[in-house]
Design an enzyme around this catalytic site. Structure first.
Site: not given
Ligand code: 4NP
Length: 157
Positions: A9, A12, A14-16, A124
């Site tokens: 994702c 790294n 939340c989703r992955s 997201d």
């Molecule tokens: P993820 O979510 O891609 O599911 O881990 C996010 C976590 C942090 C950010 C973006 C997406 N960020 O921009 O910090």
């Protein structure tokens, strides 16, 4: 060949990580010896634990993400993994562009392994509320079941 899956994702956190934890648990329950990891397109959260909201939501479903630490996708991943599964189209495009010509990995979106879902992207949840994290886990559980059904015989599709 051992099935080795990398979930990707943006951050790294939340989703992955959720996909890594959920599918690892599903694969173990199915008796499969799969290697599973996750990574981010970006490097902002390198070394960080998963987002506390995702840690809590996964824990409520019996999945422990607390041992995970964020890292960025690296070139070696395209040689180390049999499948690199992206959480959304943006992640997928970056991965396809970053893949070396010698990449051995099959790079795909994750959610199409559950064709009954009405979406192909995991949204997201970072800037939303608790319901978003639950929704992400629902999607991941469904796609994980489809992934195992598709790959458990060793077939690549
Ligand atoms: P993820 O979510 O891609 O599911 O881990 C996010 C976590 C942090 C950010 C973006 C997406 N960020 O921009 O910090």
């Amino acid at each position: 060949m051992t099935t080795r899956i990398l979930f990707v994702c943006l951050g790294n956190i939340c989703r992955s990580p959720a996909a890594e934890g959920v599918v690892r648990a599903q694969a173990e329950a199915a008796g499969l010896d799969w290697q599973i990891d996750s990574a981010g397109i970006g490097n902002w959260h390198r070394g960080a634990s998963p987002d506390p909201r995702m840690l809590a939501a996964a824990a409520r479903r019996g999945v422990d993400l607390s041992g995970q630490r964020a890292r960025q996708v690296r070139q070696q991943d395209f040689h180390s993994f049999s499948h690199i599964l992206a959480m959304d189209n943006s992640n997928s495009v970056v991965l396809q562009r970053a893949a070396p010509l010698t990449s051995l990995a099959e790079i795909r979106l994750f959610l199409p392994f559950a064709p009954e879902l009405s979406t192909t992207e995991v949204p997201d949840p970072y800037y939303g509320g608790t319901a978003g994290f639950e929704h992400v886990l629902d999607l991941i559980e469904a796609a994980g079941r489809g992934l195992i059904a598709a790959l458990r015989d060793g077939a690549r599709r």
